[in-house]
Design a protein around this motif. Sequence first.
Motif, short mmCIF file in Angstrom:
data_model
loop_
_atom_site.label_atom_id
_atom_site.label_comp_id
_atom_site.label_asym_id
_atom_site.label_seq_id
_atom_site.Cartn_x
_atom_site.Cartn_y
_atom_site.Cartn_z
N UNK A 118 0.86 -1.19 0.00
CA UNK A 118 0.00 0.00 0.00
C UNK A 118 0.90 1.24 0.00
N UNK A 119 0.94 1.93 -1.12
CA UNK A 119 1.88 3.05 -1.27
C UNK A 119 1.55 4.24 -0.38
N UNK A 120 0.34 4.28 0.17
CA UNK A 120 -0.05 5.38 1.05
C UNK A 120 0.34 5.12 2.50
N UNK A 121 0.91 3.96 2.78
CA UNK A 121 1.31 3.61 4.15
C UNK A 121 2.83 3.56 4.25
N UNK A 122 3.38 3.93 5.41
CA UNK A 122 4.84 3.81 5.59
C UNK A 122 5.31 2.37 5.43
N UNK A 123 6.51 2.22 4.88
CA UNK A 123 7.04 0.89 4.60
C UNK A 123 7.43 0.14 5.85
N UNK A 124 7.74 0.85 6.92
CA UNK A 124 8.10 0.18 8.18
C UNK A 124 6.80 -0.31 8.84
N UNK A 125 6.68 -1.63 8.99
CA UNK A 125 5.44 -2.24 9.46
C UNK A 125 5.71 -3.09 10.68
N UNK A 126 4.90 -2.86 11.72
CA UNK A 126 4.93 -3.68 12.92
C UNK A 126 3.61 -4.43 13.01
N UNK A 127 3.66 -5.75 13.07
CA UNK A 127 2.46 -6.56 13.24
C UNK A 127 2.15 -6.64 14.73
N UNK A 128 0.95 -6.19 15.10
CA UNK A 128 0.52 -6.21 16.50
C UNK A 128 -0.73 -7.08 16.58
N UNK A 129 -0.60 -8.24 17.22
CA UNK A 129 -1.72 -9.17 17.29
C UNK A 129 -2.12 -9.46 18.72
N UNK A 130 -3.41 -9.70 18.91
CA UNK A 130 -3.94 -9.99 20.25
C UNK A 130 -4.48 -11.41 20.31
N UNK A 131 -4.11 -12.16 21.33
CA UNK A 131 -4.66 -13.49 21.60
C UNK A 131 -4.35 -14.43 20.43
N UNK A 132 -5.38 -14.91 19.72
CA UNK A 132 -5.11 -15.71 18.51
C UNK A 132 -4.36 -14.87 17.49
N UNK A 133 -4.65 -13.58 17.44
CA UNK A 133 -3.89 -12.70 16.55
C UNK A 133 -2.44 -12.56 16.99
N UNK A 134 -2.19 -12.70 18.30
CA UNK A 134 -0.82 -12.71 18.79
C UNK A 134 -0.08 -13.95 18.33
N UNK A 135 -0.77 -15.09 18.34
CA UNK A 135 -0.19 -16.31 17.77
C UNK A 135 0.19 -16.07 16.31
N UNK A 136 -0.70 -15.44 15.55
CA UNK A 136 -0.44 -15.21 14.13
C UNK A 136 0.68 -14.19 13.92
N UNK A 137 0.78 -13.19 14.79
CA UNK A 137 1.90 -12.25 14.69
C UNK A 137 3.22 -12.95 14.93
#
Length: 268
Positions: A118-137
């Motif tokens: 996505x060219x409108x978003x900064x290239x530096x990306x941090x994945x932040x997941x909670x619970x099951x999303x934390x497992x996926x992160x």
Amino acid sequence: MSATLAPGRRWASVTQMSERPAERPADRTEITGPHRSDVYDVWEPDPHRARGVTVALIHGGFWRERYDRHHLAPLARALADDGFHVANLEYARAGMPGGGWPGTGTSVLAQLTAVHADSALPERIVAVGHSAGGHLALWVASADRAPWLTGAVALAPAADLGEVDRLGLSDHAARNLIGACPDDAPQAWADADPARQRLTRPTVIVSGERDDDVPASVIESYLATRTPDDPIHSAVALGADHFAVIDPQAPAYLLVLAEIEELTLATH
């Protein structure tokens, strides 16, 4: 110049809470594919406060269809207010088209890849997941799946699938995700479990001291599989339960914010 986070555990008691402006809707929604799970919402920061970092949120709900990204909208707004670009991801859960394993992991990685493109978003990306999303992160941050990822912050994560299964959490949610018990599909369990994989991106785990939904043993079991050289540390929010770590009105939010900030500074 990058820096490696040392393994360890931090304990923090946060007693201040930041002021929040009125809630606002997402600035835009991006559709990335044909399924209703192929979508993410974007919140943009005030340009004068922008940090040049995208936080990609991965929601929890024990990988089940009835839980979606909308319960992380307050966290998304708060992080945008604090200067981050935020993409709140949807993904295919068990019981949905493309969901289960490996589809759920594939879906999350595809969404993160779309955010990265996505060219409108900064290239530096941090994945932040909670619970099951934390497992996926944690899963995305392992095995070189996303070498462009700045790092991951796992909030109260279902980090060790073997321990999640041993405890039978949420009516055996891990077996519902994989679609089989460990003895019947050992390779699928190994592929889905970040506790059995090499961590390849800088990572932080933040948990609540009073979390009964994902007990401390799940995170302790995961951390026991790490080596001293792994780029990870953990922090515990004193007095916080499972949901306080995603509640911008809870004191634990300032600990979460501090850990995201530190990770992005350490990897700048």
